[in-house]
Write a protein that holds these residues in place. Sequence first.
Motif, mmCIF file in Angstrom:
data_model
loop_
_atom_site.group_PDB
_atom_site.id
_atom_site.type_symbol
_atom_site.label_atom_id
_atom_site.label_comp_id
_atom_site.label_asym_id
_atom_site.label_seq_id
_atom_site.Cartn_x
_atom_site.Cartn_y
_atom_site.Cartn_z
ATOM 1 N N PRO A 72 0.968 -1.208 0.012
ATOM 2 C CA PRO A 72 0.113 -0.080 -0.106
ATOM 3 C C PRO A 72 0.941 0.983 0.212
ATOM 4 C CG PRO A 72 -0.993 -1.710 1.691
ATOM 5 C CD PRO A 72 0.504 -2.085 1.295
ATOM 6 N N ALA A 73 0.533 2.239 -0.782
ATOM 7 C CA ALA A 73 1.437 3.529 -0.933
ATOM 8 C C ALA A 73 1.613 4.225 0.356
ATOM 9 C CB ALA A 73 0.816 4.483 -1.999
ATOM 10 N N GLU A 74 0.603 3.990 1.291
ATOM 11 C CA GLU A 74 0.720 4.596 2.693
ATOM 12 C C GLU A 74 1.344 4.192 3.814
ATOM 13 O OE1 GLU A 74 -3.028 2.249 3.081
ATOM 14 O OE2 GLU A 74 -2.087 3.473 1.575
ATOM 15 N N THR A 75 1.832 2.427 3.348
ATOM 16 C CA THR A 75 2.900 1.869 4.072
ATOM 17 C C THR A 75 3.524 1.087 3.544
ATOM 18 O OG1 THR A 75 1.074 0.036 4.182
ATOM 19 C CG2 THR A 75 1.007 1.648 6.255
ATOM 20 N N THR A 76 4.530 1.575 2.669
ATOM 21 C CA THR A 76 5.736 1.059 1.969
ATOM 22 C C THR A 76 6.398 0.263 2.993
ATOM 23 O OG1 THR A 76 7.006 2.865 2.240
ATOM 24 C CG2 THR A 76 5.608 2.786 0.101
ATOM 25 N N GLY A 77 7.156 -0.887 2.292
ATOM 26 C CA GLY A 77 8.138 -1.739 3.268
ATOM 27 C C GLY A 77 7.194 -2.745 3.968
ATOM 28 N N LEU A 78 5.822 -2.787 3.556
ATOM 29 C CA LEU A 78 4.902 -3.654 4.210
ATOM 30 C C LEU A 78 5.508 -5.090 4.137
ATOM 31 C CD1 LEU A 78 1.134 -3.292 4.788
ATOM 32 C CD2 LEU A 78 2.276 -5.502 3.948
ATOM 33 N N ALA A 79 5.563 -5.627 2.605
ATOM 34 C CA ALA A 79 5.982 -6.915 2.097
ATOM 35 C C ALA A 79 7.084 -7.409 3.058
ATOM 36 C CB ALA A 79 6.055 -6.758 0.753
ATOM 37 N N HIS A 80 8.377 -6.554 3.129
ATOM 38 C CA HIS A 80 9.290 -6.902 3.780
ATOM 39 C C HIS A 80 9.184 -7.023 5.277
ATOM 40 C CE1 HIS A 80 13.308 -5.701 5.699
ATOM 41 N NE2 HIS A 80 13.708 -6.880 5.074
ATOM 42 N N TYR A 81 8.458 -6.120 5.675
ATOM 43 C CA TYR A 81 8.304 -6.390 7.241
ATOM 44 C C TYR A 81 7.431 -7.542 7.615
ATOM 45 C CZ TYR A 81 7.601 -5.211 11.982
ATOM 46 O OH TYR A 81 7.520 -5.017 13.472
ATOM 47 N N LEU A 82 6.410 -7.757 6.663
ATOM 48 C CA LEU A 82 5.495 -9.110 6.816
ATOM 49 C C LEU A 82 6.664 -10.301 6.743
ATOM 50 C CD1 LEU A 82 3.160 -11.002 7.254
ATOM 51 C CD2 LEU A 82 2.596 -10.483 4.736
ATOM 52 N N GLU A 83 7.515 -10.246 6.031
ATOM 53 C CA GLU A 83 8.663 -11.244 6.127
ATOM 54 C C GLU A 83 9.280 -11.502 7.230
ATOM 55 O OE1 GLU A 83 13.170 -11.352 5.208
ATOM 56 O OE2 GLU A 83 12.208 -10.630 3.553
ATOM 57 N N HIS A 84 9.601 -10.505 7.969
ATOM 58 C CA HIS A 84 10.150 -10.290 9.235
ATOM 59 C C HIS A 84 9.304 -11.168 10.223
ATOM 60 C CE1 HIS A 84 13.890 -8.088 9.323
ATOM 61 N NE2 HIS A 84 13.471 -8.137 7.989
ATOM 62 N N LEU A 85 7.959 -10.694 10.168
ATOM 63 C CA LEU A 85 7.006 -11.372 11.204
ATOM 64 C C LEU A 85 6.424 -12.918 11.141
ATOM 65 C CD1 LEU A 85 4.759 -7.881 11.205
ATOM 66 C CD2 LEU A 85 6.218 -8.845 12.940
ATOM 67 N N MET A 86 6.876 -13.210 9.702
ATOM 68 C CA MET A 86 6.564 -14.769 9.405
ATOM 69 C C MET A 86 7.401 -15.602 10.497
ATOM 70 S SD MET A 86 4.174 -15.644 7.553
ATOM 71 C CE MET A 86 4.477 -16.983 6.404
ATOM 72 N N PHE A 87 8.354 -14.940 10.993
ATOM 73 C CA PHE A 87 9.232 -15.821 11.979
ATOM 74 C C PHE A 87 8.740 -16.084 13.519
ATOM 75 C CE2 PHE A 87 11.870 -15.106 8.035
ATOM 76 C CZ PHE A 87 12.476 -16.317 8.062
ATOM 77 N N LYS A 88 7.555 -15.110 13.755
ATOM 78 C CA LYS A 88 7.084 -14.894 15.065
ATOM 79 C C LYS A 88 6.243 -16.094 15.590
ATOM 80 C CE LYS A 88 9.658 -11.354 15.314
ATOM 81 N NZ LYS A 88 10.972 -11.368 16.217
ATOM 82 N N GLY A 89 5.952 -16.956 14.666
ATOM 83 C CA GLY A 89 4.993 -18.201 15.069
ATOM 84 C C GLY A 89 3.706 -18.085 14.809
ATOM 85 N N THR A 90 2.816 -18.995 15.378
ATOM 86 C CA THR A 90 1.416 -19.069 15.105
ATOM 87 C C THR A 90 0.548 -19.197 16.283
ATOM 88 O OG1 THR A 90 1.547 -21.369 15.076
ATOM 89 C CG2 THR A 90 2.122 -20.353 13.009
ATOM 90 N N ARG A 91 -0.711 -19.481 16.085
ATOM 91 C CA ARG A 91 -1.457 -20.001 17.484
ATOM 92 C C ARG A 91 -0.815 -21.273 18.158
ATOM 93 N NH1 ARG A 91 -5.440 -19.548 13.402
ATOM 94 N NH2 ARG A 91 -6.480 -17.583 13.033
ATOM 95 N N ARG A 92 0.068 -21.987 17.333
ATOM 96 C CA ARG A 92 0.327 -23.261 17.924
ATOM 97 C C ARG A 92 2.011 -23.121 18.570
ATOM 98 N NH1 ARG A 92 -0.485 -28.226 14.079
ATOM 99 N NH2 ARG A 92 -0.031 -29.246 16.125
ATOM 100 N N PHE A 93 2.429 -22.127 17.868
ATOM 101 C CA PHE A 93 4.149 -22.006 18.320
ATOM 102 C C PHE A 93 4.382 -20.539 18.527
ATOM 103 C CE2 PHE A 93 4.799 -22.528 13.896
ATOM 104 C CZ PHE A 93 5.757 -21.617 13.697
ATOM 105 N N GLY A 94 5.231 -20.352 19.247
ATOM 106 C CA GLY A 94 5.719 -19.078 19.576
ATOM 107 C C GLY A 94 4.892 -18.371 20.760
ATOM 108 N N THR A 95 4.106 -19.257 21.444
ATOM 109 C CA THR A 95 3.302 -18.442 22.500
ATOM 110 C C THR A 95 3.114 -19.952 23.510
ATOM 111 O OG1 THR A 95 1.139 -17.655 23.133
ATOM 112 C CG2 THR A 95 1.243 -19.072 21.248
#
Length: 969
Positions: A72-95
Amino acid sequence: MKSKFFLASLLLAFGLTATQAKDYKYITVKGDPMQTRIYTLDNGLKVYLSVNKEKPRVQTYIAVRTGSRNDPAETTGLAHYLEHLMFKGTRRFGTSDYQAEQPYLNDIEQRYEVYRKLTDPQARKQAYHEIDSVSGLAARYNIPNEYDKLMSGIGSEGTNAYTSNDVTCYVENIPANEVDNWAKVQADRFQNMVIRGFHTELEAVYEEYNIGLAQDSRKMYQALLAKLFPTHPYGTQSTIGLGDHLKNPSITNIKNYFRRYYVPNNVAICMAGDLNPDEVIATIDRYFGSWKKSETLSRPEYAPLAPITAPQDTSVVGQEAESVYMAWRFPAGRELTSDTLDIIGSLLNNDRAGLMDLDLSQKMKVQGAFAWAEEMCDYSIFLVGGMPKQGQTLEEVRTLLLDEIGKLKRGEFSDELLPSVVNNYKRDFYKGLDSNQKRARQFVNAFINGEDWEQHTGKLDRISRMTKAEIMAFANKYLNDNFVCVYKRQGNDTTLKKVEKPAITPIPTNNDKHSAFLQEVLGSKPAPIQPQFLDFSKDLTKGTTKRGLPVVYKQNTTDDLFTLQFRYPLGTETNPLVGYAASYLEYLGTDRFSNEQIKQKFYRLACDYSFNQYADQFIVSLSGLNENLPEALRLLEHLMQEAKADGQAYAQYVDLVLKGRADNKANQRSNFLALMDYGLDGAYNATRNIPSGQKLREGSPEELTALMKNLRNHSQTVLYYGPSTLKDLSALITKEHPTPKTLLKADVGTRPYVVQPTPRNEVWIAPYDAKNIYMVQLHNENQEYTPERRAIIDLFNEYFGGGMNAIVFQELREARGLAYSASARYSRPGRKQDKEFFYTNIITQNDKMMDCVKEFNKLLNNTPEREAGFNLAKQGLLKNLASARTTKFDILNAYMNARRLGIDYDPYKKEFERLPSLTLKDLMDFARQNIQGKTYKYLILGDEKNLDMKALEKIGPVRRLTTEEIFGY
């Protein structure tokens, strides 16, 4: 009709599951050397599989067809930041308790939506403080880096991800017996991603952004894209994003983006390695088959770009060396124009016999020149560029580059060049099939660019039929004044903004907790892979030539490629001039052949040569098609023995060397490496042990050619991997590489580089003006190394300072957001006479420096004792060693490396045998003996005016080094 019960019983009797009985349809392409199978599951998920059983490992990529193009033009860098967040876990792990954690995560999301719209500094500060407070409450349930624990536990290597314009891709290299566990984790990750640890990871991304600010090539590339694509996201927004957007993120936008693009009919699983396709596709279907496809999948579409009808210029400034880029815009990467662009790139620049190589680089008309094509989903670009030599303007470089384009258009190149380019392209392609990574990357690129696989596999055939006339017609049609140009000039970039560090309360790492999912995965018992270690008495052959040269030999029985090396104990510790002699040789001809003819001959033979000088050895390498080995070796020996010294060429060569040295002083990374060498070895080190500019100016070109000519008179070892027999090889070496009966002892007079002890705390600072610093803490007390210590050293590194699951990364990045890059390593030497030493390494924002020092010292002096982390580190190392295989020329390298350590066996074997008996107590004892309570030399590359010097002075005496001191010029 048989009953369902009978069918199920029959399947179980044969060790099958009902899922495996499914008839999976797949596509293959006749003539595909990778024998790729392409499946499409019912939900649209693409799966590319290629079998390569050389090693019991599998390279995996999960590619999502989205990148910064769709931000989205108002939140550039989003795809890359989501890439980082994909390492944070799910409902089953990381918590440890998702139900308890979820309300806090929802609260944080809503608070960020308010925060990002605030403009009053005080209101923003208060809102961020509240976000930080709620984040602390949520963090009670967070288990940071549990994804990395899962991957480490199954023996994965290379855990990573990358984002660009069109793709976000997730990377793992796994043991072949862990496909089930890998698929189980990835399926959960891609279907049930949960955003947690948001504000600390945001700081890590911003630190990555800061690192990019000091890399002028990034600025150039973005400026180039902005001109090429003025109304398309390729040019209007960068992958890393705008700084203001990174500081004002939207979790809501990220979730919406995830739901829109992370759907099975927009994803491909790409795998290559030791796998059974029938079993793997059934496993993938079992875990990913329930993933719901999107019925409304779409992406933003943009109006066609207006044609570029005249050159468009722009400039960027920065500290690094000057250079110029020019680029032309072309259709999408899947179009057949990409074939021609690849070949044109090699016709211009192939590092041997391209037009730019021969006309510009070899004749030293510029500091350097290059050309390549870059394929993207919506468009492609063809780029040429160059660096000016001393006293040359960027405009002059541009003219020279365009002149080479003109020669291409007029057909002013040898008729042999095009077939040579095609032959080398084929050779490189087939050599690349050895790499599972390269195989799988081809799948990723084809999927992302929407390229039909039959078209992809037909490329070799298509380029084989290209003619010179077609190349000329293409260049005349497309490579005209429709280009953009970016000048990178040296200067102070006043657009860079100083950003204050946020007030982040460290979150707990909760290392005493683990999810049931982690326990389930780590508790599984796949059929173990049996390790295979080298036996140097069986896996290679040692012989001698008729003249007594030692030969280390391994026969290649799979293809017609060879690698031949001559290794001399003539490193920079003995005579650094040998490396300069080798570089100078690149510009010389002989009585029989000009330099241009020599380069053309090697390229026509599809053979490459190279010279490399290291601290303790000089290596002459020759590789390529074995049928051309005799002619290639004869030509290489002719060049080394008969090269004609040329005074004018020597003067130009020295100019290039000195310009290169000046360019190094302008580069942040080069400054750091020079400081590191100085800090490690003192004033006598590999960076500084070079001939001075004056010595080079006053030197004799004949001295350099004599050094290359006399190499064969020195002691040496021959290494060969290829189809020839040892007898034939020995005869060839004896004939083409004659040596005297008595060889010179090349290591006489050698002065080794020696890591200096660190008897007290002290601080060494070298200057570089940037928004971040590079910092190392170095400790050395001349600890003797023995191969028996290898297991405990590697285990300590894995546990303490290695990957994302290690203590250093968890505490400095995950818990505190202090850096993008944070690591530590206990270094074991590669030579018997060298000593062990330890160092930390961090790249961080200037005003976070003392926070990093404080936290690093806590970890060093009170190494955390974590049983779970220890067990994971040991399990991961054992699985990696069991699935590792040393093959082909690497067997010869392994033998030579063992010799350098004074041993005659594969050290990995003893490490594997030793690891199971090591305990956490052994590891903690190692830490107490080697890193705790020690004195450190702090090496800091940064701008003193932006650093807390009073705090540094409390650590120890401060020594200020100049740029000239660390480089030695």
